[in-house]
Write an enzyme that holds these catalytic residues in place. Structure first.
Site, short mmCIF file in Angstrom:
data_model
loop_
_atom_site.label_atom_id
_atom_site.label_comp_id
_atom_site.label_asym_id
_atom_site.label_seq_id
_atom_site.Cartn_x
_atom_site.Cartn_y
_atom_site.Cartn_z
N CYS A 72 -53.32 -9.05 -2.71
CA CYS A 72 -51.98 -9.18 -3.40
C CYS A 72 -52.18 -8.27 -4.64
CB CYS A 72 -51.61 -10.56 -3.85
SG CYS A 72 -51.79 -11.45 -2.33
C1 SAM Z 1 -54.63 -11.54 1.63
S1 SAM Z 1 -56.12 -11.65 2.50
C2 SAM Z 1 -55.57 -11.26 4.12
C3 SAM Z 1 -55.58 -12.72 4.88
C4 SAM Z 1 -55.09 -12.55 6.35
N1 SAM Z 1 -53.80 -11.90 6.54
C5 SAM Z 1 -54.88 -13.91 7.00
O1 SAM Z 1 -54.01 -14.20 7.57
O2 SAM Z 1 -56.17 -14.50 7.15
C6 SAM Z 1 -56.73 -9.89 1.94
C7 SAM Z 1 -57.95 -9.73 2.73
O3 SAM Z 1 -58.22 -8.15 2.22
C8 SAM Z 1 -59.73 -8.23 2.27
N2 SAM Z 1 -60.00 -6.99 1.58
C9 SAM Z 1 -59.98 -6.72 0.43
N3 SAM Z 1 -60.65 -5.33 -0.18
C10 SAM Z 1 -60.84 -4.92 1.12
C11 SAM Z 1 -61.18 -3.48 1.49
N4 SAM Z 1 -61.45 -2.61 0.48
N5 SAM Z 1 -61.24 -3.21 2.82
C12 SAM Z 1 -61.27 -4.26 3.67
N6 SAM Z 1 -60.56 -5.55 3.45
C13 SAM Z 1 -60.54 -5.81 2.20
C14 SAM Z 1 -59.96 -9.37 1.70
O4 SAM Z 1 -61.48 -9.82 1.89
C15 SAM Z 1 -59.28 -10.42 2.11
O5 SAM Z 1 -59.73 -11.09 3.21
#
Ligand code: SAM
Length: 444
Positions: A72
């Site tokens: 977010c």
């Molecule tokens: C809002 S959460 C998503 C949760 C998921 N949709 C669920 O239902 O459980 C955002 C995710 O993006 C991941 N994230 C952050 N930066 C990232 C990157 N550069 N590449 C891949 N994933 C990333 C974080 O680790 C986090 O798990």
């Protein structure tokens, strides 16, 4: 395929709706381990900001749909740098979708992402790639969890008109929000027992909500042997929980309401500051409320009892929970997508079309007839809408049932689609959703 899959809340719900997952990616190893343990071994650690490394693999997998909730953009605690990084990841999501070009995509984010500069850029990329977009704001308490979590879901499908799925998503909202008692109140005498065949679905329902679909199994009384977990019984017996208020709101919530949005701090006790100046509308002292266990917070977020968290630090578990899309919400959106893909649902034609036709000189009877025929044309098209009228008419010509019709009914159907197109372009503010349904999907 899911990008930014976290621990797997969204994948779990999409699987419950009937999707297969071919691949899932996240940068956080702990979340990937949790995903693989609970959902299936298709999640991998990857930095989705590194587009050139990841695109070839995603293209090879050729998914029908890409789902994802990029981090977010409005973490209140985030510094500028983190906000900028997060914004780039929303753009990465758009670029990955536009490059891999699945027929469908779903993106989840906080509600005010819709007003951000980043989403405006991502939107331009997705439109240029040919996607019709439905941007729906929903409240999770209307989609199967006792939590008034408001989120934005953007659903895209190649070639569609914007707003094509809005009425189906609005229609999936329940008329009443789900409450904490509905989820944990198994010991209350008013609970009804509908034995479920799957761990992912609850067996206890409130008499104040619609019953689940009753198939061959009929309603049975709560088995004498059934005992709610002692933590759940204590929560219901107490009747109230505390949640750190946002913007000077109420801290104490009744179990007959949904819980507020689950965050990493959902288990925290009231601070001395709150206790010394509580919200005037709190029904009991915040210090006397029940304390939610991590397991209960996980279930409020839609994870089943059988879910296992692959982290020893409570902080990490709560972060994964708070990040997730509640599975029942993802399942509702997923079902709306699969129904449309199978031609089992059609976009609602809003009542404003009828009035528009009458204002243009048609009798009410003739206007109703045109609206009926436009609906019939949509059904013949398998619920599809097309960004361009000429394509819509060309697609109609290929439908067997249409080809078998006589000339006059054929031209009536074409004319109904032309009029609908005029209505939609001349009244760009015309809504694709019944306003009452739209209010329900967002209300807590
Ligand atoms: C809002 S959460 C998503 C949760 C998921 N949709 C669920 O239902 O459980 C955002 C995710 O993006 C991941 N994230 C952050 N930066 C990232 C990157 N550069 N590449 C891949 N994933 C990333 C974080 O680790 C986090 O798990």
């Amino acid at each position: 395929m899911e990008l930014f899959c976290g621990a797997g809340g969204m994948s779990l719900g999409l699987k419950q709706a009937g999707f297969d997952v071919v691949g899932a990616y996240d940068a956080w190893p702990l979340a990937v381990d949790t995903y693989n343990r609970n959902i299936g071994p298709h999640a991998a650690v990857a930095d989705l900001g590194d587009l050139l490394s990841i695109i070839p693999e995603l293209v090879d997998l050729a998914p029908d749909m890409i789902a994802g909730g990029p981090p977010c953009q409005d973490y209140s605690s985030a510094g500028r740098r983190e906000e900028a990084d997060n914004a780039k990841l929303t753009l990465s999501f758009a670029v990955l979708v536009a490059t891999v070009r699945p027929r469908w995509f779903v993106m989840e984010n906080v509600i005010n992402a819709i007003k951000s500069e980043t989403w405006a850029q991502a939107r331009t990329i997705l439109k240029a790639a040919g996607y019709g977009l439905t941007e729906s704001k929903i409240n999770a308490s209307r989609y199967g969890v006792p939590q008034s979590r408001r989120r934005l879901f953007v659903v895209g499908r190649v070639g569609e008109r914007d707003g094509f799925l809005a009425s189906a998503i609005a229609a999936a909202a329940s008329s009443e929000p789900m409450t904490i008692r509905d989820l944990f109140g198994a010991t209350t005498p008013s609970a009804i027992y509908f034995p479920s065949t799957s761990d992912a679905r609850r067996s206890i329902w409130s008499p104040d909500e619609p019953a689940p679909t009753i198939r061959e199994r009929s309603i049975r009384p709560l088995p004498v042997s059934y005992r709610a977990h002692p933590d759940d019984a204590a929560l219901i017996a107490n009747g109230y929980v505390y949640s750190r208020p946002v913007r000077a709101g109420r801290g104490v919530r009744s179990v007959d309401e949904p819980f507020p949005t689950v965050t990493r701090t959902a288990w925290e006790r009231p601070t001395p500051r709150y206790l010394s100046s509580p919200h005037p509308a709190d029904p009991i002292a915040a210090s006397s409320t029940a304390v939610l266990t991590v397991d209960q917070i996980s279930r409020i977020q839609g994870f089943p009892l059988s879910w296992r968290w692959e982290a020893s630090a409570k902080r990490d578990v709560l972060q994964m929970i708070a990040n997730a899309v509640p599975a029942p919400v993802a399942a509702s959106i997923g079902r709306a997508i699969l129904d449309r893909e199978a031609g089992k649902s059609t976009p609602e034609i809003h009542g404003g079309f009828l009035q528009w036709l009458v204002r243009r000189g048609r009798s009410r009877q003739s206007a109703r007839n045109v609206k009926f025929l436009a609906g019939k044309a949509r059904r013949l098209l398998g619920g599809r809408t097309f960004a361009v009228l000429a394509l819509e008419l060309a697609a109609l010509e290929t439908v067997e049932e249409f080809k078998a019709m006589k000339r006059n009914p054929q031209s009536d159907l074409r004319q109904a689609l032309r009029l609908l197109e005029q209505y939609q372009t001349q009244a760009p503010k015309c809504r694709s959703v019944d306003p009452l349904l739209e209010r329900i999907q967002l209300a807590a």
